[in-house]
Each structure stands twice: as C-alpha cells, then as structure tokens.
Design an enzyme around this catalytic site. Sequence first.
Site, PDB file in Angstrom:
ATOM      1  N   ILE A 451       0.813  -1.221   0.000  1.00  0.00           N
ATOM      2  CA  ILE A 451       0.000   0.000   0.000  1.00  0.00           C
ATOM      3  C   ILE A 451       0.846   1.269   0.000  1.00  0.00           C
ATOM      4  O   ILE A 451       0.341   2.362  -0.214  1.00  0.00           O
ATOM      5  CB  ILE A 451      -0.986  -0.024   1.183  1.00  0.00           C
ATOM      6  CG1 ILE A 451      -1.816  -1.316   1.163  1.00  0.00           C
ATOM      7  CG2 ILE A 451      -1.920   1.169   1.197  1.00  0.00           C
ATOM      8  CD1 ILE A 451      -2.597  -1.547  -0.132  1.00  0.00           C
ATOM      9  N   HIS A 714      -2.746  -4.449  10.983  1.00  0.00           N
ATOM     10  CA  HIS A 714      -2.882  -3.758  12.259  1.00  0.00           C
ATOM     11  C   HIS A 714      -2.357  -4.586  13.425  1.00  0.00           C
ATOM     12  O   HIS A 714      -2.379  -4.145  14.565  1.00  0.00           O
ATOM     13  CB  HIS A 714      -4.335  -3.358  12.483  1.00  0.00           C
ATOM     14  CG  HIS A 714      -4.853  -2.482  11.382  1.00  0.00           C
ATOM     15  ND1 HIS A 714      -5.424  -2.996  10.239  1.00  0.00           N
ATOM     16  CD2 HIS A 714      -4.836  -1.143  11.215  1.00  0.00           C
ATOM     17  CE1 HIS A 714      -5.740  -2.003   9.423  1.00  0.00           C
ATOM     18  NE2 HIS A 714      -5.401  -0.868   9.991  1.00  0.00           N
TER      19      HIS A 714
END
Length: 774
Positions: A451, A714
């Site tokens: 990303i 995460h």
Amino acid sequence: MTAPSPSFPVGTILGYPRIGPARELKRAVEAYWAGSLELVELERIAADLRRSTRARLVALGLGTTDSSIPESFSFYDQVLDAAVAVGAFPARFARLRDDDGAIGLDAAFTAARGDGENAPLEMTKWFDTNYHYLVPEIGPETVFAVSATRFADQVAEARDEGYVTRPVIVGPVTLLALAKATDAAPAGFSPLQRLEDLLPVYVELLAALRNAGAEWVQLDEPALVSETLPDDARELADAAARAYAVLGAATDRPAILVAAPYAQLSPNAWAVLASAPVEAIAIDLTRGAVPAATPGLAGKTVVAGVIDGRNVWRGDLAGAWSRLDELRTLGAGAVAVATSTSLQHVPHDLAVETDLCPRLRSWLAFADQKVGQVAVLARGLREGAGSIAAALAEASGALDDRRGAPGVSDGRIRARQAALTTADFVRAEYAERRIAQDATLALPALPTTTIGSFPQTADIRQIRARHDRGDLTTAEYEDLLRLEITTVIGLQEELGLDVLVHGEPERNDMVQYFAENLGGFAVTRNGWVQSYGSRATRPSILWGDVSRPAPITVRWSRFAQDLTDRPVKGMLTGPVTILAWSFVRDDQPLAETADQVALALRDEIRDLEAAGIGIIQVDEPALRELLPLKRADHPAYLAWSVGSFRLATGGAASATQVHTHLCYSEFAVVIDAIAALDADVTSIEAARSRGDVIDDIADSGFTHGVGPGVYDIHSPRVPSVTEVQELIERATGQLPLRQVWINPDCGLKTRAYPETVASLRNLVEATRLARERI
Ligand code: GLN
Ligand code: ZN
C-alpha cells in the site's frame, strides 16, 4: 428535584482538551503502561492537570462556582468512561474487576488496549470528527450497575479546591446508540433495547454527583443529531423522550443540561428535548439554524453553541453575537453562550505558536482563545451589547484583514479553477485504458503490491528528528533516505513483488508531508489534538489558496524507479484526506478547497508521468470519514469528494495506471462513490472482515481492478500461506481473474521488519500457488 434549579451560567464550554498543554497526560499514561511510573504518580499528574485546567479556565473568564467549568477529564476516552461508570464491561475482561465488582483504571486500560490474548474494545470514529472512541459492548446479559465513582470524585476534588464544576458524561441514549451488541446477543438485538435497564443506573449516578456537590450535570447526546447510526433518528428521539422523562423525574439529582453537538437536531428531536423535564439544552449553532420556537422552552435555558469547537478560526464573533440575539426570540427561559462542541478537537493554546506568522495568528483561536470568546459573549449577555462592542469590532477587523490578505485568494489559482470544464474530470474509457496499461505494464495475473509505506523504524524516526534539530544537514538526511529506499526496493525485488513502492521514508505523516510542501498551509509546533487514547495528531492549518511551488514526490519516486526494472508506484495523498486531517479554512465551501488541492496533485501526477512513473496511487483513506451526519448532505458531499479525486487524476494518460487506497471495509456503504472515482485499481481493507468485502464487491458489479487486502497489518501476526491462499481463492472465485490484485490491507509503517518480511513472503508464495492453478 426538590430544590429550585440553580440558574445556568451565562457562558460555558462543552469540554476542554485533556491531553495537557505539553501532552503531559500522554507522557504519564504511556510511562505508566511501560511500567516506569507508579499508579499514584499517574493519578497525581492527572489531578494536577485537572487543577491547572480549572485555574486556567477561571483566568480565561469562566466562573469559579457557577458550574461554568466542565469537568471533562478522561484518562483515555469519554465513551469508555461512561461505559465503565455503568458497568458495561466485556465478559472477557470480567476477571479484572475488583472484588466488589468495581472497574478500576487498570481494567479500563486493558479493555482499551487488549491484553495480548483478548482483543480490545473496537475503536471507531466519533461522529464526523477525527477523534476515535471505544465501542462499548452491550448484550441482553450485560448487568448494569454503578461501578465507578470517578465522576463524583472529580466533582468532590474540585469542591475541595473551592470550585463548583459541571461533570460531563456521555448520556444514556448516545452510550447505547454507539455500543455494539455482544457476541452473545441474539440476531436482531440492539443495545438500545436495554435503555430501561440502564436508566436506574444513571439515576444513581446523578445522585452520587449531587452528593459530591454538583449543581449541574452535562449529559452529551450527540447521537440525537446523527443520521448515520444503525438506530434510526426517530427511534433515538423516542429513546431520548423516555430517558429524560425518567432522569428528569429523579428526585435527588443536579440540574440537567442535555448537549446535542456536532450538527443540527431534527425538528422532532428538538421538540422532544424542549418538552423533556430537563433544565437546559445545548445546541450546535455552527452547523445548523436557530430552531423553531416551541412551548416547552419557557422554563429552560438554551445553551447556544455559537463558538466553533472544531476548527481553529477566530471566526465571526459579531455573527455569533447576532445568532445569540436571534435565539432570544425563541421564548426560552434564558439564553447562554457556549462552544458548539467540546474543545477536545482543537489544540490548547495559540500563544505558544510563536513560529506562526503573526498575521495568520491574528486570525486563529485555539481552545484557550475560544474560551476567551465565550467569555466576551457572556459579558455581552450580562451587560448588554455595548459592553462588548470593541471586542466584536476587533474580531471583525481580523476577519476583514484575513479576507483581503495575500495568499488567501490567489488570482491565478482562481482563474484556473474558473476555467475548468467537465473534460478535466474525465479520463478515457476504462476499456481503452486497460488495453494501454496492459501493453505498457505487462503485469502477471494476480499482481502483487503493497500500500505504500514500509516500516518506519526507530532509525528512520531518529534521523528525521536529528534533521529537524539541525544535527543532520539536509544533504546527509537525504542520503540516508536514499539508502533506505535502496534497501526497500532491494527487499521487494528479493521477495518477488510485482509492483514496488519506495516505502515513504521521507514522510512524517501522509498529510503533514504534503501540507509542508504545498502553498496555503501552515504547520504548528504544538498544535496537538487527541486522536484516541494517548495518541495525538498535529493537523496542519489550511488557510489560503493551495499551490504547489515545486514538485514534491517526484525525485523520490524517480530515484526508486531508477533502481529497478519493475514498476514503482508513485504515492500521493488525495484531496479529501488532506482536508479531513487538516484544519481547513472556513471561508469557502470545502468543495472549492478540495479542487485546489486536486489541481496541485494533478500537476504532481503530470510530473511523475514525465519522470517515467507509470503507476500512481492517490490514497483516499478518509473518503468515508468526512461523510456528513445528515443523509440529505450525502449526495453533495459525494459529488465534490469524488469530483476532486477525478480532477486530481483526470489528466493522467490512458497508459498510466491510477490506483487508490481506502482504509476501511464498509465497502457497501460507499460503493457507488468508489466506482465513481474511476481509479484503475482500488485497494481496500478486507482481511479483518474475513473476506466479506469480497462478497460486497462481487455483488456491486464493480468492474475495475481491486485489491481486497489479504492480511491485516494492524497486528504483528504473520498470516500463513494457507490463510492468504484462502482469501485469494475467495476473491478469484467470485471476481473475474483480471480484476484481482494481491496486497496487504494497509500501509506497513507501523509494523516491524521481521513480521513484514515474513508476511510478504507468505503473500507472494500464496500468490504463486494460486497462479499455478489458473
Ligand atoms: N500510502 C499510505 C501508507 O502506505 C496509506 C496509509 C493509509 O491508508 N492510511 O502508509
Ligand atoms: Zn489504509
């Protein structure tokens, strides 16, 4: 109530920042978590902060004993505090309760942060702000009971120092509306169904506050202004009617202020509160009109939120005064002045920003300055307009100065905006772009990519800090960045990724970096705002027309591309996200400001293309965040937000592959908007919802490239090859092969290298195995 209600103070604020002017609370809390600070020390630092806040607010013009000082401290989050106070605590942490069932600070911290084995409470955005609260979990089995006396303790602590303060607590309707059902709850259960069980606990809480010396309590009910919560607005208004009938009827309680900040109350909710047996109602007049006169108001105080609690502008004080005046015709028992919301959304004090240009500074107001503005208007209410004429004129003078200042309106930028035509927002047909891109990029099936950011290691943060301090020259700093980029490119080649990134080591933050390099922005030294828990961000101030004095990312992208034969993605932050995470000028529609940012990005894209960059990603993780609370406002919002993305990317050649990244998994909510962005490839979060997003994409008929994240960045957990394969298969089973991209679900900057490398290795291996089967 037995005693006649005390009168509401003429001026107040709905809440004050709690992180401390020098982020004292952050430091203390984190030191406590790290084991280097004792609990008593932490409590002492917190008490000191509360004490200095009270003294500060008095110095700024609030009253010592008239309940105008809100008691709005929180160690972590106000929603968590309310949940803890009523005993709504997840079963998985029940063992952390004290013997008497009370939920102490450690237990609350653990619920907020998890304990390794048990997941923390979910975190989500607080209305349309950048603050994140913890989502309470409430089911049919939840036993409500008063289990914390912190609120009462703080009132008592203040009283011992000679203050009568006003505790601020999330109200029962909002607490339930923001909660999610526990896993144990049956389908169809909604926490709001527990309202009647919860109210007696609030009644008890009110009695404890009264007992501690509170004359007023503020119950925050922002859920009543929202139209984006699962429960519908009418249900919430009905719930409020029931709730305040019960709380109002309690005999042993402080006078009640119900606050409905963040947007305008619907006429229905307004009528409900106006006729409820409470003593005061606070409404947000920066985001809505003065409501209609209604009979129930005669005995109540209307607290007018005319000072904006969410931006940093000094604003139009005379305008605020005239709204107050208008409000006096409503027939309320009394009118008071307040901020529109808690000031937790703005930095503490402008006075410390000595690096800001003095002229810009004269247009701004942080929390302390806003308290000062409230105090001015309160004086006007008490002593008449004449008493504040000079202050109003001074504020109007600053506003006039701002209007005419160079940079606030830049003729060249305005002319360029005025000359835009629809063609500027449209690229060639997708089919045509696809052919051009396939020809130039020649990517394999199921292309792999990331990303954008690679781990921001302690080393990188340290070299940035040394450069900021002047211990490293810019040349030395940039050499080190190039070294980092070289390593990151080498690593990606070794891993076998298809589309590479430079890793974003030069960026402190994906918005601030652009703000620092664009004209029209200012950055603060100490303008910290709590984002969640101990975390704070320092939003930039977008004050003028946005320009791009020089290319921003081009040399980094070109440097990275020169190192490899594989395509390197250029990496930009989109207009909506730049706006969402900054303090944005309030003197023109967001749409216009967004288009200015878009034009700057459009130029950057042109320069990236000229530098040989064939894939460019424009991140818009905040697209969903800025979605207005009112449904009627959605179409206009989506039109300008999508429009600004298309303006930014509309000049890209057909052969340039435009990517975007969205940071959330509620794909279905904004699918039309995502499709309208017309990006060639969209990557989204999907790993946490176990691929449900893939179903949503398949159902939506979305035709462009899409990368539903195959693992959750995460957490440091490394996904197995099999796990990733399963998600890839799920995607390829439901979507045409040519559409699917393989990537993690967000940037890697918060991760460490060991898990990053292991995870990406498994991602590439799973992709290889998937390719073998096609
Ligand atoms: N390109 C950014 C990164 O990789 C995107 C971050 C985000 O979505 N919040 O860090
Ligand atoms: Zn993301």
